[in-house]
Motif scaffolding. Sequence first.
Motif, mmCIF file in Angstrom:
data_model
loop_
_atom_site.group_PDB
_atom_site.id
_atom_site.type_symbol
_atom_site.label_atom_id
_atom_site.label_comp_id
_atom_site.label_asym_id
_atom_site.label_seq_id
_atom_site.Cartn_x
_atom_site.Cartn_y
_atom_site.Cartn_z
ATOM 1 N N SER A 5 0.827 -1.192 0.000
ATOM 2 C CA SER A 5 0.000 0.000 0.000
ATOM 3 C C SER A 5 0.872 1.257 0.000
ATOM 4 O O SER A 5 0.591 2.218 -0.708
ATOM 5 C CB SER A 5 -0.920 -0.012 1.219
ATOM 6 O OG SER A 5 -1.681 1.160 1.282
ATOM 7 N N ASP A 6 1.925 1.241 0.802
ATOM 8 C CA ASP A 6 2.842 2.376 0.833
ATOM 9 C C ASP A 6 3.551 2.542 -0.498
ATOM 10 O O ASP A 6 3.802 3.664 -0.940
ATOM 11 C CB ASP A 6 3.864 2.212 1.957
ATOM 12 C CG ASP A 6 3.257 2.436 3.342
ATOM 13 O OD1 ASP A 6 2.088 2.861 3.423
ATOM 14 O OD2 ASP A 6 3.962 2.167 4.334
ATOM 15 N N CYS A 7 3.850 1.437 -1.160
ATOM 16 C CA CYS A 7 4.484 1.498 -2.477
ATOM 17 C C CYS A 7 3.599 2.277 -3.449
ATOM 18 O O CYS A 7 4.080 3.151 -4.177
ATOM 19 C CB CYS A 7 4.755 0.085 -3.002
ATOM 20 S SG CYS A 7 5.391 0.039 -4.684
ATOM 21 N N ALA A 8 2.313 1.970 -3.455
ATOM 22 C CA ALA A 8 1.382 2.662 -4.339
ATOM 23 C C ALA A 8 1.301 4.154 -4.002
ATOM 24 O O ALA A 8 1.277 5.003 -4.896
ATOM 25 C CB ALA A 8 0.000 2.019 -4.258
ATOM 26 N N LYS A 9 1.282 4.478 -2.708
ATOM 27 C CA LYS A 9 1.239 5.890 -2.308
ATOM 28 C C LYS A 9 2.515 6.613 -2.729
ATOM 29 O O LYS A 9 2.470 7.754 -3.195
ATOM 30 C CB LYS A 9 1.062 6.007 -0.789
ATOM 31 C CG LYS A 9 -0.304 5.616 -0.290
ATOM 32 C CD LYS A 9 -0.346 5.756 1.217
ATOM 33 C CE LYS A 9 -1.621 5.248 1.815
ATOM 34 N NZ LYS A 9 -1.608 5.336 3.288
ATOM 35 N N LEU A 10 3.651 5.956 -2.558
ATOM 36 C CA LEU A 10 4.927 6.569 -2.945
ATOM 37 C C LEU A 10 5.005 6.777 -4.454
ATOM 38 O O LEU A 10 5.523 7.796 -4.912
ATOM 39 C CB LEU A 10 6.090 5.716 -2.448
ATOM 40 C CG LEU A 10 6.302 5.780 -0.942
ATOM 41 C CD1 LEU A 10 7.055 4.552 -0.450
ATOM 42 C CD2 LEU A 10 7.035 7.056 -0.562
ATOM 43 N N ALA A 11 4.486 5.825 -5.205
ATOM 44 C CA ALA A 11 4.448 5.996 -6.662
ATOM 45 C C ALA A 11 3.555 7.177 -7.033
ATOM 46 O O ALA A 11 3.873 7.937 -7.951
ATOM 47 C CB ALA A 11 3.977 4.714 -7.337
ATOM 48 N N SER A 12 2.458 7.353 -6.285
ATOM 49 C CA SER A 12 1.580 8.507 -6.521
ATOM 50 C C SER A 12 2.284 9.815 -6.192
ATOM 51 O O SER A 12 2.129 10.806 -6.913
ATOM 52 C CB SER A 12 0.300 8.393 -5.683
ATOM 53 O OG SER A 12 -0.492 7.337 -6.142
ATOM 54 N N ILE A 13 3.053 9.824 -5.107
ATOM 55 C CA ILE A 13 3.827 11.019 -4.746
ATOM 56 C C ILE A 13 4.799 11.350 -5.871
ATOM 57 O O ILE A 13 4.853 12.491 -6.350
ATOM 58 C CB ILE A 13 4.595 10.808 -3.423
ATOM 59 C CG1 ILE A 13 3.623 10.753 -2.243
ATOM 60 C CG2 ILE A 13 5.634 11.911 -3.204
ATOM 61 C CD1 ILE A 13 4.249 10.287 -0.931
ATOM 62 N N ALA A 14 5.560 10.350 -6.293
ATOM 63 C CA ALA A 14 6.527 10.580 -7.366
ATOM 64 C C ALA A 14 5.847 11.022 -8.640
ATOM 65 O O ALA A 14 6.308 11.942 -9.313
ATOM 66 C CB ALA A 14 7.355 9.301 -7.602
ATOM 67 N N GLN A 15 4.720 10.400 -8.967
ATOM 68 C CA GLN A 15 3.995 10.753 -10.187
ATOM 69 C C GLN A 15 3.518 12.199 -10.153
ATOM 70 O O GLN A 15 3.656 12.926 -11.137
ATOM 71 C CB GLN A 15 2.819 9.799 -10.394
ATOM 72 C CG GLN A 15 2.132 9.977 -11.722
ATOM 73 C CD GLN A 15 0.976 9.002 -11.907
ATOM 74 O OE1 GLN A 15 0.317 8.615 -10.940
ATOM 75 N NE2 GLN A 15 0.723 8.618 -13.149
#
Length: 167
Positions: free
Chosen positions: A150-160
Motif C-alpha cells: 500500500s505504501d508502495c502505491a502511495k509513494l508511486a503517486s507522490i513521485a507521479q
Amino acid sequence: MHCVSTTSHPPTCASPTNVKDACKLVADKHPTVGYDFCVKSLKKSSSGDLHDLALVATRTAIAHATSAEAEIEELMELEVDSADKNSFDKCLDAYADDVDHLRNAVDNIAARVYKKAVQQLGAAKSAAKKCEATFAGGDNKGEVPGAAGSDCAKLASIAQAIVASLE
C-alpha cells in the motif's frame, strides 16, 4: 510554477523551497496520499528540488515493493494449499512488474524524460490492488501482505505528482 532557462540544461521549473512545500503540491493533487505520509516519506531528502524528491520517492517505492515481495515469499513458504500458493505467486508477479516500472521510472526521471516517467509511475501503482483481488475471491484466511504494498502505491503517486509538475 515559474520556469527558467539555463544554458547547460533545458528549461526547468523553480522548485518548492522544501519537502513540506512539495508535499502540499502532492496532497493537493492526490488527497488519498496524504500530506503527513508524504512529509514522513520524503524527510530523508535534504533537497526541496522536485527532481531530487521524485527520485527519492521512486527509490523509496522500490524499497517498499521489494519488501512486499520478501513478505509474500515468507508467507508463501508457510502455505501448504496449492491454490493459496498460486495466489501468492500472482502477487509476486504483480510486485515484480511494479518494481520493473519503478526502476524504469528512476532511469527516466534521472534522464529528465518526465512524460515517460509519469506513465511508468502510473503503471507501478497496481500490485497491492492486484494482490488483494487475487485473495478476495478465494477461501484464503491467511495474511495478505498489505502495508508495504500500500505504501508502495502511495509513494508511486507522490513521485507521479511531483514528476507531472516538472513536465
